[in-house]
Design a protein around this motif. Sequence first.
Motif, mmCIF file in Angstrom:
data_model
loop_
_atom_site.group_PDB
_atom_site.id
_atom_site.type_symbol
_atom_site.label_atom_id
_atom_site.label_comp_id
_atom_site.label_asym_id
_atom_site.label_seq_id
_atom_site.Cartn_x
_atom_site.Cartn_y
_atom_site.Cartn_z
ATOM 1 N N TRP A 281 0.800 -1.221 0.000
ATOM 2 C CA TRP A 281 0.000 0.000 0.000
ATOM 3 C C TRP A 281 0.834 1.273 0.000
ATOM 4 C CZ3 TRP A 281 -4.852 -0.706 -1.202
ATOM 5 C CH2 TRP A 281 -5.461 -1.940 -0.914
ATOM 6 N N SER A 282 2.074 1.201 -0.410
ATOM 7 C CA SER A 282 2.858 2.431 -0.508
ATOM 8 C C SER A 282 2.338 3.293 -1.655
ATOM 9 C CB SER A 282 4.335 2.111 -0.744
ATOM 10 O OG SER A 282 4.526 1.565 -2.048
ATOM 11 N N GLU A 283 2.699 4.591 -1.641
ATOM 12 C CA GLU A 283 2.284 5.477 -2.726
ATOM 13 C C GLU A 283 2.715 4.911 -4.071
ATOM 14 O OE1 GLU A 283 3.670 6.580 0.085
ATOM 15 O OE2 GLU A 283 3.024 8.628 0.598
ATOM 16 N N PHE A 284 3.985 4.512 -4.139
ATOM 17 C CA PHE A 284 4.527 4.035 -5.409
ATOM 18 C C PHE A 284 3.811 2.775 -5.873
ATOM 19 C CE2 PHE A 284 7.420 1.532 -7.987
ATOM 20 C CZ PHE A 284 7.914 2.462 -8.884
ATOM 21 N N ALA A 285 3.725 1.773 -5.000
ATOM 22 C CA ALA A 285 3.127 0.495 -5.394
ATOM 23 C C ALA A 285 1.667 0.656 -5.777
ATOM 24 C CB ALA A 285 3.276 -0.509 -4.253
ATOM 25 N N SER A 286 0.938 1.459 -5.026
ATOM 26 C CA SER A 286 -0.486 1.650 -5.322
ATOM 27 C C SER A 286 -0.688 2.347 -6.660
ATOM 28 C CB SER A 286 -1.149 2.459 -4.205
ATOM 29 O OG SER A 286 -1.059 1.787 -2.971
ATOM 30 N N ARG A 287 0.104 3.378 -6.917
ATOM 31 C CA ARG A 287 -0.074 4.141 -8.149
ATOM 32 C C ARG A 287 0.398 3.398 -9.391
ATOM 33 N NH1 ARG A 287 1.998 10.009 -5.906
ATOM 34 N NH2 ARG A 287 -0.055 10.913 -5.437
ATOM 35 N N VAL A 288 1.250 2.400 -9.212
ATOM 36 C CA VAL A 288 1.666 1.597 -10.365
ATOM 37 C C VAL A 288 0.451 0.987 -11.059
ATOM 38 C CG1 VAL A 288 2.834 -0.548 -11.020
ATOM 39 C CG2 VAL A 288 4.017 1.126 -9.615
ATOM 40 N N SER A 289 -0.594 0.691 -10.304
ATOM 41 C CA SER A 289 -1.806 0.134 -10.914
ATOM 42 C C SER A 289 -2.372 1.079 -11.964
ATOM 43 C CB SER A 289 -2.861 -0.155 -9.840
ATOM 44 O OG SER A 289 -3.277 1.040 -9.192
ATOM 45 N N SER A 290 -2.357 2.376 -11.699
ATOM 46 C CA SER A 290 -2.876 3.347 -12.671
ATOM 47 C C SER A 290 -2.031 3.367 -13.935
ATOM 48 C CB SER A 290 -2.926 4.743 -12.040
ATOM 49 O OG SER A 290 -3.861 4.785 -10.983
ATOM 50 N N LEU A 291 -0.721 3.254 -13.780
ATOM 51 C CA LEU A 291 0.153 3.180 -14.951
ATOM 52 C C LEU A 291 -0.154 1.923 -15.758
ATOM 53 C CD1 LEU A 291 2.543 3.951 -16.725
ATOM 54 C CD2 LEU A 291 4.070 2.938 -15.006
ATOM 55 N N LEU A 292 -0.330 0.808 -15.077
ATOM 56 C CA LEU A 292 -0.646 -0.437 -15.780
ATOM 57 C C LEU A 292 -1.967 -0.312 -16.535
ATOM 58 C CD1 LEU A 292 -0.168 -3.437 -16.373
ATOM 59 C CD2 LEU A 292 -1.300 -3.960 -14.198
ATOM 60 N N PHE A 293 -2.982 0.266 -15.895
ATOM 61 C CA PHE A 293 -4.278 0.432 -16.568
ATOM 62 C C PHE A 293 -4.139 1.326 -17.805
ATOM 63 C CE2 PHE A 293 -6.213 -0.033 -12.082
ATOM 64 C CZ PHE A 293 -6.117 -1.410 -12.172
ATOM 65 N N THR A 294 -3.307 2.352 -17.703
ATOM 66 C CA THR A 294 -3.095 3.245 -18.843
ATOM 67 C C THR A 294 -2.439 2.506 -19.998
ATOM 68 O OG1 THR A 294 -2.875 5.141 -17.361
ATOM 69 C CG2 THR A 294 -2.028 5.410 -19.591
ATOM 70 N N LEU A 295 -1.447 1.680 -19.695
ATOM 71 C CA LEU A 295 -0.788 0.902 -20.747
ATOM 72 C C LEU A 295 -1.758 -0.067 -21.407
ATOM 73 C CD1 LEU A 295 2.605 0.147 -18.952
ATOM 74 C CD2 LEU A 295 2.197 1.807 -20.780
ATOM 75 N N GLU B 67 -3.433 20.699 -3.478
ATOM 76 C CA GLU B 67 -2.008 20.399 -3.281
ATOM 77 C C GLU B 67 -1.782 19.764 -1.913
ATOM 78 O OE1 GLU B 67 2.350 22.643 -3.297
ATOM 79 O OE2 GLU B 67 0.503 23.802 -3.419
ATOM 80 N N THR B 68 -1.128 18.644 -1.919
ATOM 81 C CA THR B 68 -0.801 17.935 -0.685
ATOM 82 C C THR B 68 0.692 17.676 -0.651
ATOM 83 O OG1 THR B 68 -2.950 16.828 -0.702
ATOM 84 C CG2 THR B 68 -1.249 15.882 0.702
ATOM 85 N N PRO B 69 1.358 18.047 0.426
ATOM 86 C CA PRO B 69 2.803 17.810 0.488
ATOM 87 C C PRO B 69 3.112 16.317 0.486
ATOM 88 C CG PRO B 69 1.968 18.503 2.628
ATOM 89 C CD PRO B 69 0.843 18.684 1.658
ATOM 90 N N ARG B 70 4.324 15.992 0.060
ATOM 91 C CA ARG B 70 4.750 14.591 -0.019
ATOM 92 C C ARG B 70 5.132 14.123 1.380
ATOM 93 N NH1 ARG B 70 9.643 11.725 -0.816
ATOM 94 N NH2 ARG B 70 9.460 9.909 -2.187
ATOM 95 N N MET B 71 4.160 13.549 2.088
ATOM 96 C CA MET B 71 4.385 13.138 3.467
ATOM 97 C C MET B 71 5.489 12.095 3.585
ATOM 98 S SD MET B 71 2.376 14.896 5.408
ATOM 99 C CE MET B 71 2.375 13.937 6.903
ATOM 100 N N LEU B 72 5.704 11.315 2.521
ATOM 101 C CA LEU B 72 6.734 10.280 2.553
ATOM 102 C C LEU B 72 8.110 10.866 2.835
ATOM 103 C CD1 LEU B 72 7.293 7.241 2.112
ATOM 104 C CD2 LEU B 72 7.665 7.756 -0.312
#
Length: 639
Positions: free
Chosen positions: A92-106, A388-393
Motif C-alpha cells: 500500500w505504498s504510494e509508489f506500489a499503489s499508483r503503479v496500478s494506474s500506470l498499468l491500466f493506462t498501458l 495540493e498535498t505535500p509529499r508526506m513520505l
Amino acid sequence: MTPAKKHPTPQAIQHAWLCILPLFLILTFIVGGRLDVDGLWYDEVFTMRNAGGAGFGPLSLGEIYATIQADDPYQAIGYPLTVAAWGQVVGWSEFASRVSSLLFTLLGMALTYRLGVFTSKSAWVGGIATLVFGFSSFTVFYAHELRAFSFVTIFAALTLLAYLHLLKTPTNRIWLIAFIIGGAGLLYAHYYAAMLLIGLGMYHLLAVPKNKNWLIVPVCGIAMGILFLPQFPAFTEGFTRFDPADVEKTPMALTDVLTSLLYFISNGLEWVAVLLMSAGVWLAIREANPRLRAIVSIAILSTVVLIISNEFLDILEPTRLRYAIFLWSAYAVWIAAGMVWLAEQLTTRTSNKRLSPVILSALIALWSINAVRANYSPTANDSIEGTETPRMLTITSIIKDEGTAGDLFAFYNGTSQQAWYIQDTLAYSVSYLPMQTMTTSTLYDFNEPTRQWAREQITNTERIWYGANRTFGLNEVHTDFLAYITEEQNFILCETPVMNDELSLELYSRSTAFCNTDDAVITWENIALTGYTTELTDDTLTLNLGFELASTFPPDTYSLAIHVLEGDNPAPVAQTDIPLPYDSFVPLRVNLNISDLPAGDYTLALIIYNPATGERLIGQASSTQNPAERLPLTDITIP
C-alpha cells in the motif's frame, strides 16, 4: 477518379505493434518518475480508504461495498475492489499503489491501438491513436494518480472494439462476451462512463440496419444491466444524495467543456485538433468505412450526452473534467484517422506518393514534440489538479527509520478548518509509524477533553518529531505549539532533517542524550549508549541515557544497573536497577535517591545483566581500552 487505396496486408499489421513498443516504454519512463513525487491527495486517500488499504482495513468485499454506500456512494465499486486486490499483492505504498494506474493506462493504450487498426485497417492509424491517447497530458496525469480514470479507459476502448467486431460478425461469442464485459466494466469503473454506452446505443438505434442481428447489441445491453444490479443500491444512494451545490467551483459552460476537451486531447493544439477531427469527419462520410463512421458518430453523440447532462446536473468543473476520459480512445482514433487522411491528400495534391510517409512523419513529430513540451510544462494541468498535498513520505520515511514507539509525531497543518482536507492523508501516512501521532491544532481544540488528550501525549513522551505543512504558511498554531513544548515542557531542538517550501521536520527532546547521534559512549553486544546527561538536586540525581538497540537484541531479557561508587571501593554506596525495554532507540530517565550520601566525589558506573541468569554483558567504553562488566560513565560531586 480516386485510385483504390492499398491497405497493408494482415501479416504487416500483425507485426506492426512492435513499432509502438517505444511509446509504451517512453510513457512508463515519464510516469514512473512521478509515481511518488507528490503526496497522495484527498481523493486518492479516499480510494485507499474505500479499498480498505493500509491503516483503513483490511475490509471484506461486503465491507468495501458498505463503506462506499455509506461514505462515498458517488463512486462505482469495481475500482475499489480492484485496488483492494492489487494492494494485497504489492502493498500500500504510494509508489506500489499508483503503479496500478500506470498499468491500466498501458492496457488502455494497447486496446486503443487495436481499435485504431481495426477501425481503419491501418497500422499508421493505430500507432498515431496510441500516441494521441497515451501522451495527452490528461492521460499522463491520471496515469500517476490513484483514481479510477485510467481504469475507465480500458473498458471504454474494449467496448468500442468489441462493438465494431459485432457489427462485422454479430454472433462471434468471444466479442459478445468482450462487449458485455466492456460495458459492465464501464458501469463498475465510473458511473459517468455510462454516457459512452448511451452514445453507442443512440448510434446503434439510429444508424445500424434493423436486420435479424440488430437485437444482439440490445440483448447485450440487458446483460450489462443485469450485471449492474448488485451495484444499483449504492448507485441510487449516490444519485439521491447528489446536489449540484457540492461542486466546488463554477460549473463549466458548454463552450468551456468543448474547448477543454480539445485542449487536453491535443496538449494545447486546439485548432490542429479541430482540423484533424474535421478531416476525420470528412473521411467517415466520404469513404466507405462504416467502422470509422461508427467511432466518430459514437464520439460525437457521447460528447453531446456529456454536455446535455452537465447542463442539468452542473457536475463538470475544471477538476472534474476527468469524468470525460471515457471519450479519449474514440477521440484518439478519430484524430489519427484524420491525420493519416490529411497526409494522403497532401501527397495526392503533389502527385508524389513518396511524400506521404514524409508528411505523416512530420505531423507525428510535431505532435510528439508538443506532447513532450506539455508533459514537462509545470502549468499544463493546472486546471485539473486537485488540492495540493505535500509529499508526506519525505518526512515519514525518516521517522520510520529513526523514530521509536515512545516518540510522538506532532503534525502542523494550520487550524482545524485548514486541516480537514489532509486528515485522511495524514491517517494513511502515519499508519506505518510505530508511535502515537497528533495534529498540533488538537492542543487548541474547542473541546476540553481533546485538549487534555493532546497535553497528555506531550507530557508522556521524551521526544517529539515535529512536522509542518508549509504550503499555506505558518500561523499562531505553529508558534504557540513551539512555545509550549520548548518553554513550558522544556524540550530542546536536536536536529532539522527536512526544511523546504512544502514540509519541515524537526526532532525535539527533553535532553541532548535523547538526540540521534552516530557516536557511542559505551558499546556492548547488540547495544550502544549514545549519549547521557546528569542533573543533580538536593535529594535526587537524574541520569538521562540514550540507548541504541540492534534488531537482534532479545527483548524482556536484560536490565540496567546504575552504581554509585566512592573512591576505590568496589561496593556501590547507592544503586538502582531498571528493566531495559526493547526499541531501536530507548531514552531512559532514571532518578537515584542520594539524600543519604555525604558530600564528596563519586563515580557512576553501568552494568547490563540478565536478572534470570545473573549473566553480565561485557562492554567497551570509548574512553578506555579495557573491556569490563562494569564500566565507569562519569564522575559527580555532591556538594
